[in-house]
Design a protein around this motif. Structure first.
Motif: not given
Length: 573
Positions: A24-52
Motif C-alpha cells: 500500500v505504501a509503495a503504491r501511494r507514494i509513487a502515485e502521490g508524486n510521479i517524480n519520485f522513484t519508488v522501489c518495493l523489495l519482497e523476499a518471496g515471489p510475485s502472487n501471480d499464478g498462486i491460485v491458492c
C-alpha cells in the motif's frame, strides 16, 4: 559502516517488504508524486499464478510451504507446553493473500486510546479516512451497510458474505441472548453487539494488497520480488545540529534469492521497513483464541456435507475454477460479536485485580486493562467444522466429521491481552529463525477472560432461541463441555491456539517511553530517513483482527511521507 558503491541502484524511496502495509505504501507514494522513484523489495515471489491465494477457501493450503516463513514458538507454558506454529506469508501481498479475509477495524476506543498514549493523529476519527481509502466496498441487498464508513474508490475490493442457514440461527441466538444487532458495526467502531464482517473477497476472488501494485501502471514504481534484504546501511550524521539524529539510513544490502547475487540499493530520501511483525525484533503483544465444536441435528443447515465426503473437495475446487462460486469462493464463517464480560464474570482473579486497581486509584481501566468502551472478547461461529491440528485426532478421537454429520465451531478471541512475549535473535545471521516466545496465557487475567468468553458463547449456542433445539451436543460426541469456571480454564489451556494477530514489536510511543521505537510519524528514533510501517508499530492491539489496521498504516505512512517531502521542498525553496 559499509561504503556504498557508486554503481549501486538508486531510488528516492525504498520499501522493504511487499506485504499488506508495504505494498500500500509503495503504491501511494509513487502515485502521490510521479517524480519520485519508488522501489518495493519482497523476499518471496510475485502472487501471480498462486491460485491458492486467489481462491479464498484454499487459504490454509499455503501454510508450511515455501510461500510461508514457517515460524514456530518456544514451548508455551500457558498452552500446556505446546509449540505453536505461526504462519506468515512469503509472497507479494503478504498475509493479506493467505488470511481469513476478515476486515475488522477494531473499535473507536482502540484508536482513541493509542492517540491518548502520546501518539497524536491516531484517533478513530483521524484514522477513519485511511481505513476508507483502501477500499471499494460492494454492497449487498440483504445487508444494511453504513456507506458513510466504507470506501468506494480503493484498489481493495470488499463485500459481505450471505450467511448460511446455521448462521442465521446463531444470529437469532445472539440477539435472544441480549446482543444488540448492529449489521455494520465492525466498520462503525462499536464495542458491543453482533453484526457482519466485511471480507476482502469479491466475485469469488480474494483481493489483497498486491492489487495495489498490479493496478498501478506508472513507471516510477519498481517491484523486485525474490530479493532478501540482509541489512539496512546506516552512516553517521556529521551535522553539528544537536537536534539532528545520530544516524542516517542511506541504503540496503540484499541478495537475489534465485542466484545469491549481492545487491546494494541506495535511497535518496527514505527507507520504509514493512518487513512483518516477526521479522523485527523488540517486544511483542499477541492475540489468541479458543475452539469449541458442536454437533447440530440438521446437517443441511451447515456446509459439512459439501466437504466431508470422498469427492467433496475435488468438486468444490472444480466449481470454483469454472464459476468462481461455491464454498471455495469464501471462508464459511458467520456473524461476529463483541462482548464485555465485566457484568457476568464471577472469578476471584477478576475480583482481586479489581480491588487492587481501586486501592491504587487506577480506575481508568478495568481489571483486564480495557477502557469501559472496549470489548473483552470477540465471538464467531463457523458454517463447517474447523479446528487446530493439535486438537484433531486427540486421544484417538476422529480427525474430521464423517459424511452426514453437521458440525460447527465456536471461536472465542481475546481482546486486549495482558500477556507480553519476546522475540530474540538466534544468531547474527539475518536468515536464522528468531526465538519467539509469545508467553500465551502467562497472565491469569487473560485466562480468566477467555474462560468467561467461552462460557458466554456456549450459553448463547445452547440456550439461545435460534440454536437451543438444534445443538445436540459437543463434537466429537464423547467430549463434554465444562460446567465450572475451573473447567472452562482447563478447556482454554487445552483448546487454545494462535490467531496470528501479533503486534507491538516496534512500539509507537513518545520520547518519554523507554520502550518506544518509532514516533507518531513512524520515524525510527535516532535514525534519519528510516520509518517502520506495519503492525509492529501498534502500542496496543486493536480489538479483533489486524488486517484492516495494516492497510490503514500503509495508507497513513504514505500520507506522512508525502507531507514531509512537500514540507522539505518548500523549505529548500
Amino acid at each position: 559502516m559499509t561504503e556504498i558503491k557508486h554503481d549501486a541502484l538508486t531510488y528516492d524511496y525504498i520499501i522493504i517488504g511487499g506485504g499488506t502495509s508495504g505494498s500500500v505504501a509503495a503504491r501511494r507514494i509513487a502515485e502521490g508524486n510521479i517524480n519520485f522513484t519508488v522501489c518495493l523489495l519482497e523476499a518471496g515471489p510475485s502472487n501471480d499464478g498462486i491460485v491458492c491465494s486467489q481462491m479464498p477457501g484454499a487459504w490454509t493450503t499455503m501454510r508450511k510451504t515455501p510461500l510461508d516463513w514457517n515460524f514456530n514458538t518456544t514451548p508455551q507454558t500457558g498452552f500446556n507446553n505446546r509449540i505453536a506454529y505461526i504462519p506468515q506469508a512469503r509472497f507479494l501481498g503478504g498475509c493479506s493473500g493467505m488470511n481469513g479475509t476478515v476486515l475488522l477495524r477494531g473499535v473507536k476506543a482502540d484508536y482513541d486510546r493509542i492517540d491518548n498514549m502520546g501518539n497524536p493523529g491516531w484517533s478513530w476519527n483521524e484514522m477513519l479516512p485511511f481505513f476508507k481509502a483502501s477500499e471499494t466496498f460492494h454492497p449487498s441487498d440483504w445487508h444494511q451497510a453504513d456507506m458513510t464508513c466504507h470506501g468506494t474508490n480503493g484498489p481493495l475490493n470488499t463485500t459481505v458474505y450471505p450467511i448460511a442457514p446455521i448462521s442465521k440461527k446463531v444470529l437469532e441466538s445472539f440477539i435472544d441472548s441480549g446482543f444488540d444487532y448492529k449489521p455494520d458495526m465492525f466498520v462503525q467502531g462499536d464495542y458491543e453487539g453482533v453484526g457482519h464482517a466485511t471480507r476482502t473477497v469479491y466475485n469469488g476472488i480474494r483481493s489483497s494488497s498486491a492489487d495495489f501494485i498490479h493496478s498501478y501502471n506508472k513507471t516510477n514504481l519498481t517491484v523486485r520480488t525474490g530479493i532478501y534484504v540482509d541489512r539496512i546501511i546506516l552512516e553517521k550524521n556529521n551535522s553539528l545540529n544537536k537536534e539532528e539524529r545520530e544516524y542516517k539510513a542511506i541504503g540496503v544490502e540484499a541478495h537475489d534469492e534465485a542466484n545469491g547475487q549481492l545487491i546494494t540499493i541506495k535511497a535518496r530520501k527514505e527507507i520504509i521497513l514493512s518487513a512483518g511483525i516477526l521479522i523485527i525484533i523488540i517486544i511483542e503483544l499477541i492475540g489468541k483464541y479458543v475452539y469449541a465444536s458442536y454437533q447440530v441435528n440438521d446437517p443441511s443447515l451447515t456446509f459439512n456435507s459439501l466437504v466431508y465426503h470422498p469427492d467433496g473437495l475435488t468438486l468444490l475446487i472444480k466449481n470454483w475454477q469454472e464459476t468462481k462460486t461455491g464454498l471455495m469462493a469464501n471462508i464459511p464463517i458467520g456473524c461476529y460479536a463483541y462482548k464485555r464480560v465485566d457484568q457476568t464474570i464471577q472469578d476471584p482473579v477478576w475480583e482481586a485485580a479489581k480491588q487492587k486497581k481501586q486501592s491504587n486509584g487506577l480506575c481508568d481501566c478495568d481489571p483486564a486493562g480495557q477502557w469501559s468502551n472496549q470489548p473483552h472478547v470477540e465471538l464467531t461461529t463457523t458454517e463447517i467444522f474447523m479446528s487446530a491440528p493439535h486438537i484433531r485426532n486427540t486421544d484417538g478421537q476422529p480427525y474430521d466429521p464423517v459424511n452426514g454429520e453437521g458440525v460447527i465451531t465456536l471461536f472465542v478471541f481475546l481482546c486486549g491481552p495482558q500477556s507480553r512475549g519476546t522475540i530474540r535473535l538466534s544468531s547474527n545471521d539475518p536468515r536464522s529463525m528468531p526465538i519467539i516466545d509469545h508467553a500465551w496465557l502467562d497472565n491469569d487475567l487473560d485466562l480468566t477472560v477467555l474462560a468467561e468468553g467461552c462460557r458466554l458463547g456456549h450459553e448463547v449456542l445452547t440456550k439461545g432461541k435460534g440454536t437451543k433445539d438444534i445443538i445436540i451436543g459437543p463434537w466429537p460426541k464423547t467430549f463434554s463441555y465444562p460446567e465450572t469456571t475451573t473447567g472452562w480454564k482447563e478447556h482454554v489451556r487445552m483448546f487454545s491456539d494462535a490467531c496470528y494477530h501479533s503486534g507491538g514489536t516496534c512500539k509507537m510511543a513518545p520520547d518519554s517511553d523507554p520502550m518506544g521505537v518509532v514516533d507518531c510519524r513512524l520515524r525510527v528514533r535516532n535514525v534519519t530517513g528510516l520509518r517502520i510501517a506495519d503492525m509492529s508499530i501498534m502500542p496496543i492491539l486493536n480489538s479483533g483482527h489486524t488486517q484492516a489496521p495494516a492497510y490503514a498504516i500503509g495508507e497513513k505512512v504514505a500520507h506522512m511521507v508525502l507531507e514531509d517531502a512537500n514540507d522539505s521542498s518548500t523549505t529548500n525553496i
